[in-house]
Design an enzyme around this catalytic site. Sequence first.
Site, PDB file in Angstrom:
ATOM      1  N   ASN A 127       0.517 -10.550   5.203  1.00  0.00           N
ATOM      2  CA  ASN A 127       0.995 -10.122   3.887  1.00  0.00           C
ATOM      3  C   ASN A 127       2.451 -10.566   3.811  1.00  0.00           C
ATOM      4  OD1 ASN A 127       1.911  -8.873   1.598  1.00  0.00           O
ATOM      5  ND2 ASN A 127       1.635  -6.776   2.351  1.00  0.00           N
ATOM      6  N   LYS A 154       4.415 -10.483   1.462  1.00  0.00           N
ATOM      7  CA  LYS A 154       5.239  -9.678   0.535  1.00  0.00           C
ATOM      8  C   LYS A 154       6.079 -10.623  -0.342  1.00  0.00           C
ATOM      9  CE  LYS A 154       4.843  -5.855   3.695  1.00  0.00           C
ATOM     10  NZ  LYS A 154       5.394  -4.633   4.276  1.00  0.00           N
ATOM     11  N   HIS A 176      -1.498  -1.308  -1.677  1.00  0.00           N
ATOM     12  CA  HIS A 176      -0.462  -1.313  -0.636  1.00  0.00           C
ATOM     13  C   HIS A 176       0.518  -0.163  -0.898  1.00  0.00           C
ATOM     14  CE1 HIS A 176       2.847  -2.477   1.939  1.00  0.00           C
ATOM     15  NE2 HIS A 176       1.975  -3.212   2.597  1.00  0.00           N
ATOM     16  N   GLU A 218      -2.651   1.681   7.036  1.00  0.00           N
ATOM     17  CA  GLU A 218      -1.229   1.382   7.214  1.00  0.00           C
ATOM     18  C   GLU A 218      -0.418   2.669   7.095  1.00  0.00           C
ATOM     19  OE1 GLU A 218      -0.406  -3.040   6.350  1.00  0.00           O
ATOM     20  OE2 GLU A 218      -0.114  -1.963   4.484  1.00  0.00           O
ATOM     21  N   GLY A 277       7.355  -1.929   8.328  1.00  0.00           N
ATOM     22  CA  GLY A 277       8.687  -2.514   8.260  1.00  0.00           C
ATOM     23  C   GLY A 277       9.740  -1.734   9.018  1.00  0.00           C
ATOM     24  N   SER A 302       4.169  -2.768  11.460  1.00  0.00           N
ATOM     25  CA  SER A 302       4.946  -3.275  12.602  1.00  0.00           C
ATOM     26  C   SER A 302       4.077  -3.836  13.721  1.00  0.00           C
ATOM     27  CB  SER A 302       5.897  -2.201  13.140  1.00  0.00           C
ATOM     28  OG  SER A 302       6.828  -1.834  12.136  1.00  0.00           O
TER      29      SER A 302
END
Length: 251
Positions: free
Chosen positions: A9, A11, A95, A167, A173, A212
């Site tokens: 992803n 982003k 998401h 997630e 992140g 992560s």
Amino acid sequence: MRTPLIAGNWKMNGSRASVKELLNGVVAGITEVKRAAVAVCVPYIYIPEVASRLQGTPVAWGAQNVSTESKGAYTGEIAAAMLMDFGCRYVIVGHSERRTLYAETDAGVAKKYGMVTAAGMTPIFCLGETLEERERGVTEQVVTRQLKAVIDMHGVKALQVGVIAYEPVWAIGTGKTATPQQAQAVHAYIRGRIAEYDKTVAAAVLIQYGGSMNAQNAEELLAMPDIDGGLIGGASLKADDFLTICKAANR
Ligand code: 13P
């Protein structure tokens, strides 16, 4: 036997030049990926370029979002049929960044899920709890609520044509990965909830981990019985790291 899916992803990252370099790197190493299916979910505007670069390679491509509507006066939106038109196989829906920063609701996410499947693509349906929810001990209630929104709108069989991505928001992140045991526990819980509706669907559905995941921790996460791949943010922006994660599923 479920074939793991490793999806990047990206982003809101990249430029025409960096996209080219990244794809060249990924394609160059893809033959060493023996077991996992591989995909990249890219910013809309790069989809045509990504499609022409990845056509004929084992790497699939997709988008990070989609409209709840099929066409018409929705300025700035992109319809599922448009993504299909450019060969997208996957579309991320729900998401946590979209849920939090763009106020997406469970019902809106479920509607998007249906738009993606109706257009013949595979939704990557994200769910997961925040740190506050984990600390309050309501992780299971949160993922159940998020999952139920899709099942209630489309039926449990709709999960057969999708991929779930667990997630935990606190791991996204942050460099703070869920331990393999923490992730496995929630994955097994999600699969168990689905099994209450339909055991065949539960046994077949892919549940990716995201948050992560990187070249160092991928192997032990992917070794867990209910972790069927990864949805990779930061580490998908470097070809070598992304390929290392893809190869970690070889074993
Ligand atoms: P990071 O891998 O950067 O934590 O992002 C995970 C994610 O949100 C993938 O969708």
